[in-house]
Motif scaffolding. Structure first.
Motif, PDB file in Angstrom:
ATOM      1  N   ASP A  50      13.053   7.270   2.455  1.00  0.00           N
ATOM      2  CA  ASP A  50      13.153   6.084   1.608  1.00  0.00           C
ATOM      3  C   ASP A  50      11.745   5.727   1.133  1.00  0.00           C
ATOM      4  OD1 ASP A  50      13.526   3.656   0.370  1.00  0.00           O
ATOM      5  OD2 ASP A  50      14.768   2.806   1.962  1.00  0.00           O
ATOM      6  N   PHE A  51      11.440   6.078  -0.134  1.00  0.00           N
ATOM      7  CA  PHE A  51      10.120   5.853  -0.710  1.00  0.00           C
ATOM      8  C   PHE A  51      10.051   4.548  -1.515  1.00  0.00           C
ATOM      9  CE2 PHE A  51       9.982  10.690  -0.752  1.00  0.00           C
ATOM     10  CZ  PHE A  51       9.133  10.766   0.342  1.00  0.00           C
ATOM     11  N   THR A  52      11.003   3.648  -1.352  1.00  0.00           N
ATOM     12  CA  THR A  52      11.081   2.446  -2.175  1.00  0.00           C
ATOM     13  C   THR A  52       9.767   1.670  -2.185  1.00  0.00           C
ATOM     14  OG1 THR A  52      13.429   2.265  -1.633  1.00  0.00           O
ATOM     15  CG2 THR A  52      12.387   0.346  -2.607  1.00  0.00           C
ATOM     16  N   ASP A  53       9.138   1.509  -1.041  1.00  0.00           N
ATOM     17  CA  ASP A  53       7.937   0.671  -0.916  1.00  0.00           C
ATOM     18  C   ASP A  53       6.651   1.480  -0.894  1.00  0.00           C
ATOM     19  OD1 ASP A  53       9.555  -1.637  -0.751  1.00  0.00           O
ATOM     20  OD2 ASP A  53       9.847  -1.315   1.405  1.00  0.00           O
ATOM     21  N   TYR A  54       6.703   2.737  -1.328  1.00  0.00           N
ATOM     22  CA  TYR A  54       5.530   3.595  -1.290  1.00  0.00           C
ATOM     23  C   TYR A  54       5.177   4.092  -2.694  1.00  0.00           C
ATOM     24  CZ  TYR A  54       6.532   3.640   3.689  1.00  0.00           C
ATOM     25  OH  TYR A  54       6.772   3.271   4.980  1.00  0.00           O
ATOM     26  N   LYS A  55       3.895   4.295  -2.903  1.00  0.00           N
ATOM     27  CA  LYS A  55       3.416   4.796  -4.198  1.00  0.00           C
ATOM     28  C   LYS A  55       3.437   6.329  -4.155  1.00  0.00           C
ATOM     29  CE  LYS A  55      -0.242   2.206  -3.651  1.00  0.00           C
ATOM     30  NZ  LYS A  55      -1.574   1.566  -3.854  1.00  0.00           N
ATOM     31  N   VAL A  56       4.596   6.879  -4.516  1.00  0.00           N
ATOM     32  CA  VAL A  56       4.792   8.330  -4.486  1.00  0.00           C
ATOM     33  C   VAL A  56       4.756   8.860  -5.916  1.00  0.00           C
ATOM     34  CG1 VAL A  56       6.328  10.206  -3.836  1.00  0.00           C
ATOM     35  CG2 VAL A  56       6.140   8.196  -2.370  1.00  0.00           C
ATOM     36  N   ARG A  57       3.711   9.579  -6.244  1.00  0.00           N
ATOM     37  CA  ARG A  57       3.574  10.150  -7.592  1.00  0.00           C
ATOM     38  C   ARG A  57       4.409  11.408  -7.755  1.00  0.00           C
ATOM     39  NH1 ARG A  57       3.933  12.329 -11.523  1.00  0.00           N
ATOM     40  NH2 ARG A  57       2.500  12.575 -13.280  1.00  0.00           N
ATOM     41  N   THR A  58       4.435  12.253  -6.705  1.00  0.00           N
ATOM     42  CA  THR A  58       5.178  13.511  -6.775  1.00  0.00           C
ATOM     43  C   THR A  58       5.874  13.769  -5.449  1.00  0.00           C
ATOM     44  OG1 THR A  58       3.570  14.468  -8.328  1.00  0.00           O
ATOM     45  CG2 THR A  58       5.023  15.996  -7.172  1.00  0.00           C
TER      46      THR A  58
END
Length: 318
Positions: free
Chosen positions: A216-224
């Motif tokens: 769950d990447f909702t609250d993370y700054k995931v570029r790729t």
């Protein structure tokens, strides 16, 4: 009729028939159970190659018989509830669950904690997280004041966490060395619950032979986010903290579910062979290209590339 066309036709009828029966509630089909037997498809392909060149009636009969027996076996097995339903679609409402006994039912594991401290001076750089292994269940389990913190229930293999700092990036490598169990779907595999720092800018690259990942990447700054898997189950949820995000999935036999926010414009490009696709809320622009209605106007965009042989791909908006 050529043998290879007949085999592909039977495979399509099988997959379509199962999906139709499942959608109408006639059967409960657990795709995760089927993924455990993915080498059967290698056997089917090998038999087809072996007898297709001979072009003999006996060879054709053998190939079709092997295919029918294999699909019948998968049809029966697919209706059996997985014993470990961490990624299962269906749950037994009458099941009694005793949380206190969770650790008592399987004591054949060692606990391991791996972490890297967070350095504020490196926050301007991108952080690359390389994850590799097989026979593992991965779960993103919240945030940490460290850069990364991983709690591991280790039943086999050796885990390591390495860090490399360059001028432009901090590169973390979380890996498991166990070639024997890399391609095994096992209820007694390794469990990795890891936490990430929310201040970092992440590129997450995952190579998974066989296993599961719930991210769950909702609250993370995931570029790729890039996933390369064999027989795997993948469930990810993207956020909208960055203006652009890329999701690239390459799989063999996998169950892939992706959630994207409704306020972000999203485009999907697919190269999926015999894979099943369910892209609710997307418009089909051309063969293999799908978009949301707000794709051109939205200031936040998510690009999804899907490449799979015989997989189940689902993308939904939340």
């Amino acid at each position: 009729m050529k043998l290879d066309r007949l085999i592909w036709g039977i495979l399509l009828l099988f997959i379509g028939g199962v999906l139709l029966l499942e959608n109408f509630g006639v059967i409960d089909f657990y795709w995760r159970t089927v993924w455990r037997f993915w080498p059967i498809f290698l056997i089917i392909a090998g038999v087809n190659i072996l007898f297709n060149r001979n072009n003999s009636q006996t060879g054709n009969v053998i190939s079709i018989a092997v295919l029918v027996i294999s699909l019948s076996f998968l049809f029966v097995k697919g209706q059996q509830r997985p014993s470990n339903s961490w990624f299962g679609k269906h749950f037994n409402k009458d099941m009694d669950i005793n949380i206190d006994d969770d650790d008592d039912k399987d004591t054949a594991f060692n606990r391991l904690n791996l972490f890297e401290p967070y350095i504020a001076a490196d926050s301007a750089k991108k952080t690359v997280l390389n994850i590799s292994g097989g026979g593992i269940s991965f779960k993103l389990d919240g945030e940490t004041s460290e850069l990364i913190n991983a709690d591991i229930k280790k039943r086999h293999g050796n885990f390591s966490l390495k860090k490399l700092v360059t001028d432009s990036a901090t590169i973390l490598t979380l890996s498991m060395d166990d070639r024997r169990n890399k391609w095994k779907f096992s209820d007694n595999g390794n469990d990795v619950d890891f936490k990430l720092n929310k201040a970092a800018n992440w590129d997450v690259l995952m190579k998974l032979g066989a296993g599961e990942a719930d991210l769950d990447f909702t609250d993370y700054k995931v570029r790729t986010f890039r996933f390369d898997g064999g027989a795997a189950a993948l469930d990810i949820k993207m956020g909208d903290l960055l203006p652009i995000a890329d999701v690239i999935v390459k799989s063999g036999v996998a169950d892939v579910k992706i959630k994207v926010p409704t306020n972000a414009g999203c485009r999907i490009k697919t190269k999926t062979g015999l894979s099943a696709k369910d892209f609710e809320g997307f418009e089909k622009l051309s063969d293999g290209v799908y978009e949301t209605s707000n794709y051109k106007t939205s200031t936040k965009k998510i690009f999804i590339n899907l490449d799979g042989g015989l997989s189940n791909f689902e993308v939904e908006r939340y």
